[in-house]
Design a protein around this motif. Structure first.
Motif, PDB file in Angstrom:
ATOM      1  N   VAL A   1       0.868  -1.175   0.000  1.00 16.24           N
ATOM      2  CA  VAL A   1       0.000   0.000   0.000  1.00 16.24           C
ATOM      3  C   VAL A   1       0.904   1.224   0.000  1.00 16.24           C
ATOM      4  O   VAL A   1       1.807   1.332   0.837  1.00 16.24           O
ATOM      5  CB  VAL A   1      -0.911   0.000   1.247  1.00 16.24           C
ATOM      6  CG1 VAL A   1      -1.704   1.294   1.350  1.00 16.24           C
ATOM      7  CG2 VAL A   1      -1.843  -1.209   1.224  1.00 16.24           C
TER       8      VAL A   1
ATOM      9  N   ILE B   1      -8.632  -1.669   0.947  1.00 20.62           N
ATOM     10  CA  ILE B   1      -7.921  -2.804   0.341  1.00 20.62           C
ATOM     11  C   ILE B   1      -8.914  -3.773  -0.300  1.00 20.62           C
ATOM     12  O   ILE B   1      -8.720  -4.229  -1.419  1.00 20.62           O
ATOM     13  CB  ILE B   1      -7.060  -3.542   1.403  1.00 20.62           C
ATOM     14  CG1 ILE B   1      -5.939  -2.631   1.897  1.00 20.62           C
ATOM     15  CG2 ILE B   1      -6.483  -4.832   0.816  1.00 20.62           C
ATOM     16  CD1 ILE B   1      -5.191  -3.176   3.106  1.00 20.62           C
TER      17      ILE B   1
ATOM     18  N   ILE C   1      -2.740   0.441  -4.284  1.00 19.16           N
ATOM     19  CA  ILE C   1      -2.768  -0.821  -3.553  1.00 19.16           C
ATOM     20  C   ILE C   1      -2.395  -1.900  -4.562  1.00 19.16           C
ATOM     21  O   ILE C   1      -3.090  -2.068  -5.568  1.00 19.16           O
ATOM     22  CB  ILE C   1      -4.169  -1.086  -2.974  1.00 19.16           C
ATOM     23  CG1 ILE C   1      -4.596   0.074  -2.058  1.00 19.16           C
ATOM     24  CG2 ILE C   1      -4.199  -2.409  -2.219  1.00 19.16           C
ATOM     25  CD1 ILE C   1      -6.064   0.058  -1.691  1.00 19.16           C
TER      26      ILE C   1
END
Ligand SMILES: Nc1ncnc2c1ncn2[C@@H]1O[C@H](COP(=O)(O)OP(=O)(O)OP(=O)(O)O)[C@@H](O)[C@H]1O
Ligand SMILES: [Mg+2]
Lengths: 234, 303
Positions: free
Chosen positions: A4, A47, A58
């Protein structure tokens, strides 16, 4: 496995996540620690595709999944035990588990996984025909984890799995998580219970009002003076 | 026929109730899954009637003579017509507003309803005036004491019963049905199971549309006159029936619809104006006495 980078998430005008970066290596347990409202849940929701990222990226196993729809992320191998469990209240426990296998074509495989969940949580096995909404809080938590195990996948996102559990069950659920990880599932764990989380985690990141600040190996974080004062209460 | 409460009236009431039930289920399914009162739903019923009308003449030219097969094809056409308009309405009117305030969807629903009605009135092939609906089946009647039972009564009741049983099995027993219930209960959790909730919502609209379409055919056969605004009143009454049963609750919609059909038939036998007004009296009573409807004790079970 998961990377991330500079993630930003807004709720309308509220900037919940301003700049969050972290990495989850294959096979490890990584924990995100932070005070209430720091943005832990929001990070997990971004996510798995439940919230849109306003910026950043991501990447899961080399594939950019930023703002991919949730139902396309699940089959890539990410399962998510959400905050508040989100059991379907008027579906039976069995039906809850069956739906978790929605993306799996082979239904005998789904049944095999349901049997596995019943082995891990005998309490669930006794209650397969009961409505989800009538389970006790702890049982619902087990069912939520059980659902994620049926969904399967390589990365398991856990949002406060110990919430509302009696201390003995807390230990049990952390043992389960460690065991699941040993069998090859990578884990990203969000916890209020920072001490327990650090015990089983390999790496930890501290989240403060929308930013990742401190990070490192879990053992080192556990002994970091700033962290001890702010999050471990020692 | 003597007494208002004759067998004849009960049958007429059940017949009307069957048609209301098929429409009411669409309101309840859609409300259950997206918490939207789809005010265009009565127009899906109208489209079903016209799809039946058009397909009857089309198939009639191909297949000589009136037969069960022909009737079945017409039913299929009516259901496909209703499902198609429901699909399009969801896709172009409601889906873009899914995460906007509910009021936008509600106003859009009213707009879609008026659009469909005026658009069909303006279409040269349809036009604003009444058309008489053809006899799709040869009418037969049997006498039972004082009552005359036509084959239409049997068909209306049977088609509605078969579809309702089918829907119940779909929702209770199939994986897709479980997904429908899951989406109605918790959209985020459903998405985390990997369910494409927009597909499930779209499917739900289509089932509701197909049922309204079937009701359009039955209504055309039973009360053989169709026109572009024919969906407004039955739509409104079926909506009230769904509220009476507990909106979002499937057995509730069926129960509400049969109560409504019977009440309306009995009241009309007494005085036709009272018959027309009884639905609204029921609505006011429900809102005063049991605003969540007859079968809505479980809040979470909305489908
Ligand atoms: N749906 C929402 N709309 C508006 N603001 C939100 C929404 N969800 C979360 N927020 C805000 O975003 C911030 C981060 O919330 P988040 O739920 O991610 O925190 P958290 O770290 O999980 O907290 P907790 O430990 O209490 O669960 C908070 O300030 C919260 O008020
Ligand atoms: Mg949280």
């Amino acid at each position: 496995m998961l990377k991330v980078t500079n993630l930003k998430v807004n709720y309308g005008k509220i900037e919940a996540i301003k700049d969050v970066s972290f990495e989850v290596p294959d096979g490890k347990i990584v924990t995100l620690i932070g005070a209430n409202g720091a943005g832990k849940t929001t990070t997990l929701r971004a996510i798995s595709g439940l919230e849109r990222a306003a910026g950043g990226s991501i990447v899961f196993e080399g594939k950019d999944i930023t703002n991919l729809e949730a139902h396309k992320i699940v089959p890539l191998g990410i399962s998510h035990v959400p905050e508040g469990r989100k059991i379907f209240p008027t579906l039976t426990v069995k039906e809850n588990l069956e739906l978790a296998g929605w993306t799996i074509k082979d239904k005998t495989e789904v049944n095999r996984r349901i049997d596995q969940v019943c082995e891990i949580f005998p309490r669930i096995k006794e209650r397969l025909s009961q409505l989800g909404g009538t389970l006790s809080g702890g049982e619902q938590q087990m069912l939520a984890v059980g659902r994620a195990l049926v969904t399967g996948g390589k990365l398991l996102l856990l949002d406060e799995p110990s919430m509302g559990l009696a201390p003995v069950l807390v230990d049990e659920i952390f043992d389960r998580i460690a065991a699941i990880n040993k069998q090859g599932t990578t884990v990203l764990l969000v916890e209020q219970n920072a001490m327990e989380a650090l015990e089983i985690a390999d790496f930890a990141y501290i989240l403060e009002v929308g930013y990742t600040t401190i990070s490192g190996e879990a053992k080192a974080i556990e002994h970091d003076q700033r962290v001890r004062e702010a999050y471990l209460g020692v | 026929m003597g007494s208002i409460f004759s067998l004849q009236q009960i049958l007429n009431g059940l017949q009307l109730g069957s048609i209301y039930a098929l429409i009411a289920l669409g309101y309840t399914l859609v409300y259950g899954i997206v918490r939207l009162i789809n005010f265009a739903h009565g127009d899906f019923f109208m489209i079903g009637a016209y799809a039946a009308y058009g397909s009857f003449y089309m198939f009639n030219a191909l297949v000589a003579g009136r037969s069960g097969t022909l009737a079945f094809l017409v039913l299929l056409a009516a259901m496909i017509g209703g499902a198609s308009i429901a699909y399009l309405t969801n896709k172009f009117a409601y889906k873009p507003l899914r995460y906007k305030p509910k009021l936008s969807s509600l106003i859009t629903a009213i707009g879609v309803s008026m659009f469909i009605e005026y658009f069909f009135s303006a279409l040269p092939a349809i036009g604003p005036s009444y058309r008489s609906f053809p006899d799709i089946l040869v009418r037969k009647e049997i006498r039972l004491g004082n009552a005359v039972i036509s084959n239409l009564v049997i068909i209306d009741l049977a088609v509605a019963a078969i579809l309702m049983v089918g829907l119940t099995l779909l929702v209770r027993k199939t994986t897709l049905g479980k997904a429908m219930r899951a989406v109605s209960q918790d959209k985020d959790a459903a998405r985390l199971m990997g369910i494409d909730i927009e597909k499930v919502i779209s499917f739900t609209f289509m089932v509701g549309g197909a049922f309204a379409g079937a009701a359009g055919l039955l209504a055309g056969m039973t009360y053989p006159r169709i026109f572009p605004y024919m969906g407004i009143l039955p739509g409104l009454k079926a909506f009230i029936a769904a509220v009476l049963g507990g909106i979002g609750n499937i057995p509730g919609a069926m129960l509400g619809a049969y109560i409504m059909g019977i009440a309306e038939t009995f009241a009309s036998a007494y005085n036709s104006l009272i018959g027309e007004g009884i639905a609204f009296a029921i609505l006011i009573l429900v809102l005063l006495i049991r605003p969540r409807g007859l079968l809505a004790e479980k809040i979470a079970d909305k489908i």
